[in-house]
Design an enzyme around this catalytic site. Structure first.
Site, PDB file in Angstrom:
ATOM      1  N   ASP A  22      22.852  71.252  11.899  1.00 23.45           N
ATOM      2  CA  ASP A  22      23.955  70.420  11.411  1.00 23.45           C
ATOM      3  C   ASP A  22      23.455  69.048  10.951  1.00 23.45           C
ATOM      4  O   ASP A  22      22.479  68.533  11.495  1.00 23.45           O
ATOM      5  CB  ASP A  22      24.988  70.262  12.538  1.00 23.45           C
ATOM      6  CG  ASP A  22      26.325  69.769  12.017  1.00 23.45           C
ATOM      7  OD1 ASP A  22      26.518  69.730  10.786  1.00 23.45           O
ATOM      8  OD2 ASP A  22      27.184  69.397  12.843  1.00 23.45           O
ATOM      9  N   TRP A  27      22.767  63.420   6.173  1.00 29.46           N
ATOM     10  CA  TRP A  27      21.387  63.013   5.837  1.00 29.46           C
ATOM     11  C   TRP A  27      21.303  62.638   4.356  1.00 29.46           C
ATOM     12  O   TRP A  27      20.708  61.632   3.995  1.00 29.46           O
ATOM     13  CB  TRP A  27      20.441  64.175   6.161  1.00 29.46           C
ATOM     14  CG  TRP A  27      18.990  63.877   6.026  1.00 29.46           C
ATOM     15  CD1 TRP A  27      18.151  63.389   6.987  1.00 29.46           C
ATOM     16  CD2 TRP A  27      18.169  64.086   4.862  1.00 29.46           C
ATOM     17  NE1 TRP A  27      16.882  63.268   6.507  1.00 29.46           N
ATOM     18  CE2 TRP A  27      16.854  63.677   5.200  1.00 29.46           C
ATOM     19  CE3 TRP A  27      18.412  64.561   3.572  1.00 29.46           C
ATOM     20  CZ2 TRP A  27      15.797  63.754   4.288  1.00 29.46           C
ATOM     21  CZ3 TRP A  27      17.361  64.621   2.671  1.00 29.46           C
ATOM     22  CH2 TRP A  27      16.063  64.219   3.040  1.00 29.46           C
ATOM     23  N   HIS A  39      20.839  70.018   1.962  1.00 34.00           N
ATOM     24  CA  HIS A  39      20.548  71.439   2.229  1.00 34.00           C
ATOM     25  C   HIS A  39      19.139  71.787   1.752  1.00 34.00           C
ATOM     26  O   HIS A  39      18.416  72.511   2.434  1.00 34.00           O
ATOM     27  CB  HIS A  39      21.568  72.344   1.533  1.00 34.00           C
ATOM     28  CG  HIS A  39      22.965  72.147   2.054  1.00 34.00           C
ATOM     29  ND1 HIS A  39      23.257  72.064   3.398  1.00 34.00           N
ATOM     30  CD2 HIS A  39      24.164  72.021   1.414  1.00 34.00           C
ATOM     31  CE1 HIS A  39      24.551  71.884   3.566  1.00 34.00           C
ATOM     32  NE2 HIS A  39      25.138  71.854   2.375  1.00 34.00           N
ATOM     33  N   THR A  68      31.562  81.864   8.715  1.00 34.52           N
ATOM     34  CA  THR A  68      32.705  82.430   7.984  1.00 34.52           C
ATOM     35  C   THR A  68      33.571  81.298   7.407  1.00 34.52           C
ATOM     36  O   THR A  68      34.232  81.473   6.392  1.00 34.52           O
ATOM     37  CB  THR A  68      33.568  83.326   8.907  1.00 34.52           C
ATOM     38  OG1 THR A  68      33.746  82.655  10.157  1.00 34.52           O
ATOM     39  CG2 THR A  68      32.926  84.667   9.168  1.00 34.52           C
ATOM     40  N   TRP A  71      32.798  79.187   3.614  1.00 36.38           N
ATOM     41  CA  TRP A  71      33.294  79.558   2.270  1.00 36.38           C
ATOM     42  C   TRP A  71      34.265  78.516   1.749  1.00 36.38           C
ATOM     43  O   TRP A  71      34.501  78.420   0.547  1.00 36.38           O
ATOM     44  CB  TRP A  71      34.003  80.925   2.307  1.00 36.38           C
ATOM     45  CG  TRP A  71      33.098  82.073   2.625  1.00 36.38           C
ATOM     46  CD1 TRP A  71      33.113  82.800   3.781  1.00 36.38           C
ATOM     47  CD2 TRP A  71      32.068  82.645   1.801  1.00 36.38           C
ATOM     48  NE1 TRP A  71      32.140  83.778   3.731  1.00 36.38           N
ATOM     49  CE2 TRP A  71      31.492  83.705   2.530  1.00 36.38           C
ATOM     50  CE3 TRP A  71      31.570  82.351   0.526  1.00 36.38           C
ATOM     51  CZ2 TRP A  71      30.451  84.470   2.031  1.00 36.38           C
ATOM     52  CZ3 TRP A  71      30.532  83.116   0.023  1.00 36.38           C
ATOM     53  CH2 TRP A  71      29.982  84.173   0.776  1.00 36.38           C
ATOM     54  N   LEU A 133       7.758  87.428  16.433  1.00 36.68           N
ATOM     55  CA  LEU A 133       9.016  86.682  16.573  1.00 36.68           C
ATOM     56  C   LEU A 133      10.102  87.399  15.772  1.00 36.68           C
ATOM     57  O   LEU A 133       9.853  87.815  14.639  1.00 36.68           O
ATOM     58  CB  LEU A 133       8.819  85.253  16.011  1.00 36.68           C
ATOM     59  CG  LEU A 133      10.061  84.396  15.768  1.00 36.68           C
ATOM     60  CD1 LEU A 133      10.677  83.946  17.093  1.00 36.68           C
ATOM     61  CD2 LEU A 133       9.712  83.157  14.935  1.00 36.68           C
TER      62      LEU A 133
HETATM   63  C1  FPP Z   1      25.034  72.003   8.147  1.00 39.12           C
HETATM   64  O1  FPP Z   1      24.988  70.712   7.593  1.00 39.12           O
HETATM   65  C2  FPP Z   1      24.184  72.994   7.502  1.00 39.12           C
HETATM   66  C3  FPP Z   1      24.616  74.166   6.930  1.00 39.12           C
HETATM   67  C4  FPP Z   1      26.025  74.549   6.863  1.00 39.12           C
HETATM   68  C5  FPP Z   1      23.714  75.134   6.313  1.00 39.12           C
HETATM   69  C6  FPP Z   1      22.301  75.225   6.792  1.00 39.12           C
HETATM   70  C7  FPP Z   1      21.480  75.687   5.659  1.00 39.12           C
HETATM   71  C8  FPP Z   1      20.202  75.332   5.386  1.00 39.12           C
HETATM   72  C9  FPP Z   1      19.402  74.501   6.298  1.00 39.12           C
HETATM   73  C10 FPP Z   1      19.525  75.761   4.114  1.00 39.12           C
HETATM   74  C11 FPP Z   1      19.325  77.203   3.823  1.00 39.12           C
HETATM   75  C12 FPP Z   1      19.041  78.110   4.943  1.00 39.12           C
HETATM   76  C13 FPP Z   1      18.045  79.054   4.983  1.00 39.12           C
HETATM   77  C14 FPP Z   1      18.030  79.970   6.154  1.00 39.12           C
HETATM   78  C15 FPP Z   1      16.984  79.179   3.983  1.00 39.12           C
HETATM   79  P1  FPP Z   1      26.359  70.094   7.055  1.00 39.12           P
HETATM   80  O2  FPP Z   1      26.443  70.365   5.609  1.00 39.12           O
HETATM   81  O3  FPP Z   1      27.491  70.617   7.870  1.00 39.12           O
HETATM   82  O4  FPP Z   1      26.127  68.570   7.346  1.00 39.12           O
HETATM   83  P2  FPP Z   1      27.252  67.468   7.643  1.00 39.12           P
HETATM   84  O5  FPP Z   1      27.908  67.861   8.923  1.00 39.12           O
HETATM   85  O6  FPP Z   1      26.446  66.207   7.777  1.00 39.12           O
HETATM   86  O7  FPP Z   1      28.183  67.441   6.468  1.00 39.12           O
END
Ligand code: FPP
Length: 251
Positions: A22, A27, A39, A68, A71, A133
């Site tokens: 998260d 960031w 991301h 889920t 989306w 792993l």
């Molecule tokens: C949460 O940060 C992160 C996600 C919902 C997605 C995690 C995905 C990745 C790290 C990239 C792709 C993954 C793989 C497996 C290659 P947020 O967007 O909720 O952050 P915020 O809470 O600060 O808005």
């Protein structure tokens, strides 16, 4: 970055670590960049966590990559997350093979873009005999949805007389979850300072230790992961028993 490897007891490693990644959006915001920039940089932290687990011999790592509920995010963000998934799978297959890592998924993959489904199936097939792993990506995963599916499937089996109500126990429920091939979670980590589980592995964390850190996901690295493991190893896991009973078992 400090090397904390020698502070970790290899005999009491968490067998299964699950991470709620998260803080990508925050960031990015800190650097006046769009959310997708977070991301993109989050992928580096995914890589570092996998490498760190492989380095010390953790057997199972499960990452909450797409829920889920995700989306509901802006279309461009969803699209970026999916294309990051596809490009990372393509790029990392060699590294997975080299490090003997097996890819697994949990969640309902049917609703993912076709490209992602094909790439996932390919990497899962090619890494299926790896033994070091098991890396599980939670994709279009929701714990409540998972439990609803278990109840539906078990009900069908009862109606079809493949099963009686008395047969239903924890083991049977476990065997019908997406995580049927995985052990219970020992350590669940959430980054970014939020202290919630957000519908992730609710059944599977019954006895897990929870670890929350303020570090935002793109900054999460080996040192942070090892710090979580060191913290975990300082805790006493009692599974409902008393301290005295645990001391006796460990004697
Ligand atoms: C949460 O940060 C992160 C996600 C919902 C997605 C995690 C995905 C990745 C790290 C990239 C792709 C993954 C793989 C497996 C290659 P947020 O967007 O909720 O952050 P915020 O809470 O600060 O808005």
């Amino acid at each position: 970055m400090k090397d904390l490897t020698n502070q970790i007891n290899k005999n009491t490693l968490p067998n299964h670590i699950a991470i709620i990644m998260d803080g990508n959006g925050r960031w990015a915001k800190q650097q006046n960049q769009p959310r997708v920039f977070g991301h993109k940089n989050g992928v580096g932290a995914v890589r570092k966590s996998i490498e760190a687990c492989a380095k010390i011999g953790v057997n199972y790592l499960t990452l909450y990559a797409f829920s889920t509920e995700n989306w509901n995010r802006p279309k461009l963000e969803v699209k970026t997350l999916m294309s990051l998934l596809v490009s990372s799978l393509k790029k990392e297959l060699k590294t997975l093979q080299k490090n003997n890592i097996k890819l697994n998924t949990i969640g309902n993959l049917e609703n993912l873009p076709k490209k992602a489904q094909i790439e996932l199936a390919d990497v899962i097939e090619k890494t299926k005999n790896n033994t070091a792993l098991t890396l599980t990506l939670a994709l279009n995963y929701g714990s409540r949805e998972e439990i609803v599916n278990v109840i539906k499937n078990l009900s069908k089996k009862v109606v079809n007389k493949e099963l009686t109500i008395e047969d239903i126990d924890e083991k049977i429920i476990n065997n019908h979850l997406y995580t049927f091939s995985l052990p219970d979670v020992d350590l669940m980590i959430r980054t970014s300072g939020e202290k919630r589980i957000s519908n992730f592995l609710l059944w599977q964390i019954a006895y897990a230790e929870l670890y929350f850190t303020d570090t935002l996901w793109p900054d999460f690295n080996e040192e942070n992961l090892f710090q979580a493991i060191i913290d975990y190893q300082k805790r006493e896991r009692r599974f409902g028993k008393t301290s005295e009973q645990i001391e006796k078992i460990n004697d």
